[in-house]
Scaffold this active site. Structure first.
Site, PDB file in Angstrom:
ATOM      1  N   GLY A  14     -24.990  70.786 -10.049  1.00  0.00           N
ATOM      2  CA  GLY A  14     -24.826  70.535  -8.623  1.00  0.00           C
ATOM      3  C   GLY A  14     -25.737  71.344  -7.733  1.00  0.00           C
ATOM      4  O   GLY A  14     -25.491  71.477  -6.526  1.00  0.00           O
ATOM      5  N   VAL A  17     -27.249  69.479  -4.572  1.00  0.00           N
ATOM      6  CA  VAL A  17     -26.250  69.200  -3.539  1.00  0.00           C
ATOM      7  C   VAL A  17     -25.845  70.491  -2.829  1.00  0.00           C
ATOM      8  O   VAL A  17     -25.646  70.510  -1.614  1.00  0.00           O
ATOM      9  CB  VAL A  17     -25.036  68.467  -4.137  1.00  0.00           C
ATOM     10  N   LYS A  37     -39.386  73.125  -3.711  1.00  0.00           N
ATOM     11  CA  LYS A  37     -39.136  72.808  -5.120  1.00  0.00           C
ATOM     12  C   LYS A  37     -40.409  73.141  -5.878  1.00  0.00           C
ATOM     13  O   LYS A  37     -41.391  72.398  -5.815  1.00  0.00           O
ATOM     14  CB  LYS A  37     -38.778  71.326  -5.281  1.00  0.00           C
ATOM     15  N   GLY A 170     -20.526  74.097  -7.999  1.00  0.00           N
ATOM     16  CA  GLY A 170     -21.367  72.983  -7.582  1.00  0.00           C
ATOM     17  C   GLY A 170     -20.696  71.628  -7.534  1.00  0.00           C
ATOM     18  O   GLY A 170     -21.148  70.739  -6.817  1.00  0.00           O
ATOM     19  N   GLY A 202     -18.868  64.626  -6.281  1.00  0.00           N
ATOM     20  CA  GLY A 202     -19.271  63.411  -5.583  1.00  0.00           C
ATOM     21  C   GLY A 202     -19.744  63.617  -4.160  1.00  0.00           C
ATOM     22  O   GLY A 202     -20.008  62.634  -3.455  1.00  0.00           O
TER      23      GLY A 202
END
Length: 234
Positions: A14, A17, A37, A170, A202
């Site tokens: 995770g 997110v 990144k 996460g 989710g």
């Protein structure tokens, strides 16, 4: 925090997110945010990578990606297989410094865990944190097995003289099992670092507008949110 390093205890925990939640919370507070990144793997040219996903969820952030390799492998291996130059920690640190000169917060999202290699000589995200003197946020799994993974990651940070800012879960299930409930208490106990948030399972599938308004509720005040801990710890 001018620069914050975001690592995971492994893959698929995770991390992206959580990075988006931190970015959305900072944006809501009026801060300018960049997401770096260093090495994106497993994504074809032209396809959105992790930085683009953060921007989709969080809103208007500056995104930067230093290298992209097609195979879904560790960056060093993916670069070798593609016959391309690897990303090196010094390059990542320099890119982060340039972004930090123009933004209030720079989030550097790693690939996989802390010691996943960028290059053949063993450069890692931990080396990037050392070059920048930046704190590290650890994203962990919710359930059984996460205590060992998370404690090992935090121990490695401290062994290198780095600062573990805290841990964020996460992807916390809506109906956590016994291990996930106990880990709310045990994660800070075994790592000696605060639990700084819990992102629901989710969350990345929510509409961006909903994600942005709810993200601060998943993060503790130490990350600019208002989360005070999930109920149900045992």
């Amino acid at each position: 925090m001018g620069v914050l390093i975001v690592t995971g205890t492994g893959t698929e925990v995770g991390k992206t997110v959580v990075t988006a939640a931190v970015a959305a919370t900072a944006l809501a507070a009026g801060r300018s945010v960049a997401v770096l990144k260093p090495a994106q793997t497993g994504v074809a040219p032209g396809e959105p990578g992790d930085a683009a996903e953060v921007a989709r969820l969080a809103g208007p952030v500056t995104t930067a990606e230093l290298a992209r390799y097609p195979d879904p492998l560790a960056p060093a291996t993916a670069a070798r297989r593609a016959g391309r130059e690897p990303v090196r920690p010094a390059e990542v640190a320099e890119a982060a410094r340039k972004l930090a000169a123009r933004h209030d917060l720079v989030l550097v999202e790693g690939a996989g865990g802390l010691l996943v290699r960028f290059d053949a000589v063993g450069g890692t995200l931990a080396d990037v944190a050392g070059l920048l003197g930046a704190p590290v946020l650890v994203v962990a799994r919710a359930g059984l097995g996460t205590l060992n993974d998370t404690e090992l990651t935090v121990r490695e940070l401290r062994a290198r003289g780095l600062t573990p800012l805290g841990v964020v879960i996460g992807s916390r299930p809506a109906e956590p099992d016994l291990a996930a409930r106990c880990n709310l208490t045990d994660l800070p106990a075994v790592t000696g670092t605060p639990l700084l948030g819990s992102v629901p399972e989710g969350a990345g599938r929510r509409p961006p507008a909903e994600f942005r308004t709810t993200a601060p509720r998943w993060l503790a005040p130490g990350l600019g949110g208002c989360w005070e801990g999930d109920a149900g710890a045992e």
